[in-house]
Design a protein around this motif. Structure first.
Motif, PDB file in Angstrom:
ATOM      1  N   PHE A  61       0.855  -1.186   0.000  1.00 28.70           N
ATOM      2  CA  PHE A  61       0.000   0.000   0.000  1.00 28.70           C
ATOM      3  C   PHE A  61       0.887   1.230   0.000  1.00 28.70           C
ATOM      4  O   PHE A  61       2.065   1.162   0.348  1.00 28.70           O
ATOM      5  N   ALA A  62       0.337   2.331  -0.423  1.00 28.51           N
ATOM      6  CA  ALA A  62       1.076   3.592  -0.474  1.00 28.51           C
ATOM      7  C   ALA A  62       0.330   4.643   0.345  1.00 28.51           C
ATOM      8  O   ALA A  62      -0.886   4.782   0.223  1.00 28.51           O
ATOM      9  N   VAL A  63       1.073   5.345   1.203  1.00 27.07           N
ATOM     10  CA  VAL A  63       0.503   6.335   2.117  1.00 27.07           C
ATOM     11  C   VAL A  63       1.414   7.561   2.135  1.00 27.07           C
ATOM     12  O   VAL A  63       2.647   7.412   2.107  1.00 27.07           O
ATOM     13  N   PRO A  64       0.859   8.763   2.187  1.00 24.29           N
ATOM     14  CA  PRO A  64       1.707   9.963   2.228  1.00 24.29           C
ATOM     15  C   PRO A  64       2.537  10.059   3.507  1.00 24.29           C
ATOM     16  O   PRO A  64       2.083   9.673   4.589  1.00 24.29           O
ATOM     17  N   ASP A  65       3.752  10.554   3.360  1.00 22.78           N
ATOM     18  CA  ASP A  65       4.568  11.022   4.476  1.00 22.78           C
ATOM     19  C   ASP A  65       4.386  12.538   4.492  1.00 22.78           C
ATOM     20  O   ASP A  65       4.930  13.230   3.637  1.00 22.78           O
ATOM     21  N   PRO A  66       3.633  13.076   5.445  1.00 28.15           N
ATOM     22  CA  PRO A  66       3.311  14.504   5.407  1.00 28.15           C
ATOM     23  C   PRO A  66       4.499  15.408   5.700  1.00 28.15           C
ATOM     24  O   PRO A  66       4.458  16.596   5.385  1.00 28.15           O
ATOM     25  N   ILE A  67       5.554  14.865   6.286  1.00 31.54           N
ATOM     26  CA  ILE A  67       6.724  15.680   6.611  1.00 31.54           C
ATOM     27  C   ILE A  67       7.606  15.879   5.382  1.00 31.54           C
ATOM     28  O   ILE A  67       8.060  16.984   5.096  1.00 31.54           O
ATOM     29  N   ALA A 135       2.946  18.981  11.419  1.00 31.43           N
ATOM     30  CA  ALA A 135       3.554  19.709  12.536  1.00 31.43           C
ATOM     31  C   ALA A 135       3.513  18.889  13.819  1.00 31.43           C
ATOM     32  O   ALA A 135       4.490  18.847  14.586  1.00 31.43           O
ATOM     33  N   VAL A 136       2.397  18.220  14.064  1.00 33.35           N
ATOM     34  CA  VAL A 136       2.264  17.399  15.266  1.00 33.35           C
ATOM     35  C   VAL A 136       3.232  16.222  15.215  1.00 33.35           C
ATOM     36  O   VAL A 136       3.898  15.895  16.209  1.00 33.35           O
ATOM     37  N   LEU A 137       3.341  15.594  14.063  1.00 34.50           N
ATOM     38  CA  LEU A 137       4.243  14.455  13.925  1.00 34.50           C
ATOM     39  C   LEU A 137       5.701  14.868  14.070  1.00 34.50           C
ATOM     40  O   LEU A 137       6.509  14.152  14.669  1.00 34.50           O
ATOM     41  N   ARG A 138       6.052  16.030  13.539  1.00 30.53           N
ATOM     42  CA  ARG A 138       7.423  16.513  13.671  1.00 30.53           C
ATOM     43  C   ARG A 138       7.760  16.778  15.139  1.00 30.53           C
ATOM     44  O   ARG A 138       8.839  16.410  15.626  1.00 30.53           O
ATOM     45  N   GLU A 139       6.845  17.394  15.861  1.00 31.20           N
ATOM     46  CA  GLU A 139       7.070  17.666  17.280  1.00 31.20           C
ATOM     47  C   GLU A 139       7.142  16.361  18.068  1.00 31.20           C
ATOM     48  O   GLU A 139       7.963  16.222  18.983  1.00 31.20           O
ATOM     49  N   TYR A 140       6.310  15.405  17.691  1.00 29.95           N
ATOM     50  CA  TYR A 140       6.303  14.102  18.359  1.00 29.95           C
ATOM     51  C   TYR A 140       7.637  13.389  18.150  1.00 29.95           C
ATOM     52  O   TYR A 140       8.196  12.788  19.080  1.00 29.95           O
ATOM     53  N   ALA A 141       8.161  13.465  16.924  1.00 32.69           N
ATOM     54  CA  ALA A 141       9.465  12.854  16.630  1.00 32.69           C
ATOM     55  C   ALA A 141      10.550  13.468  17.497  1.00 32.69           C
ATOM     56  O   ALA A 141      11.400  12.758  18.052  1.00 32.69           O
ATOM     57  N   ASN A 142      10.530  14.767  17.634  1.00 33.03           N
ATOM     58  CA  ASN A 142      11.521  15.453  18.458  1.00 33.03           C
ATOM     59  C   ASN A 142      11.411  15.015  19.921  1.00 33.03           C
ATOM     60  O   ASN A 142      12.422  14.762  20.584  1.00 33.03           O
TER      61      ASN A 142
END
Length: 231
Positions: A61-67, A135-142
């Motif tokens: 399957f293919a899904v977007p990476d929003p970052i 933005a939420v995912l980027r902050e979560y990664a950090n």
């Protein structure tokens, strides 16, 4: 019979697959585990819910990476990278999802330390795209210590909640449904869910399914991953 029908048939019949061996035992491709695998067979059963286990092809399957702005396909790594996949959501209130991300993040650290980061990928998929923005995912990664600059970590975000529910059900036999978050402060809804981690080799074949991912020893997953990537 196509793979999805096969999985649903197993779910309906309660069929059990797998034999007993020492988890994490290394072998030659096709020698100790199912054809096309590196690791020896673990104790495992399909049960209900149904999900891929050792020897199964990873669903495509293919899904977007929003970052990064890319669309990421599970098939694009075949022949190049082994990967760890799981599903999560950043608002998880009970520690299950942070424990899943910890295990992928630790494997990412070891891959960097030991020089096989370019042969590895990490694909956590959120089933809460309404709240889990870029933005939420980027902050979560950090916050979780994930290295997004390594180029091997992709947060996968379905286009909609409905698309995520369909993806999880059709590809993994996992039911995702919003529930009332009563008892959790500042949380409108939550998701009871299955803490599954999949380890997939460079051939696109599942090497390990960890259905109790948050409770699985971190170093066991890392060691299995190392063996598969460097085989």
């Amino acid at each position: 019979m196509d793979r999805r029908h096969f999985l649903r048939t197993l779910a309906a019949t309660g069929a059990v697959a797998g034999t007993t061996a020492t988890a994490g035992c290394a072998g030659v491709l096709g020698d100790s585990g199912p054809e096309g695998t590196v690791l020896g067979p673990p104790e495992q059963s399909r049960g209900d819910p149904v999900h891929p286990i050792q020897g199964d092809e990873m669903p495509e399957f293919a899904v977007p990476d929003p970052i990064t702005g890319e669309e990421i396909s599970t098939a694009q790594f075949e022949g190049e990278r082994a990967f760890l996949w799981t599903s999560f959501y950043t608002s998880c209130p009970d520690g299950v999802c942070p424990a899943l991300i910890l295990r992928l993040r630790r494997a990412q650290e070891v891959a960097a330390e030991e020089g096989f980061g370019d042969e590895a990928a990490f694909l956590p998929l959120t089933f809460d795209p309404e709240r889990d923005t870029a933005a939420v995912l980027r902050e979560y990664a950090n916050r979780r210590g994930v290295d997004l600059d390594a180029g091997n970590w992709h947060f996968l975000r379905p286009e909609s909640y409905e698309a995520g529910v369909e993806l999880m059900d059709e590809n993994f036999g996992l039911k995702i449904q919003k529930t009332d978050a009563e008892g959790y402060e500042n949380l409108e809804y939550a998701f009871p869910h299955y803490g599954l981690i999949l380890l997939v080799n460079k051939r696109g074949i599942v090497e390990r399914a960890y259905p109790r991912g948050p409770a699985t020893d971190v170093e066991r997953i890392v060691d299995d991953f190392r063996r598969v990537v460097t085989a």
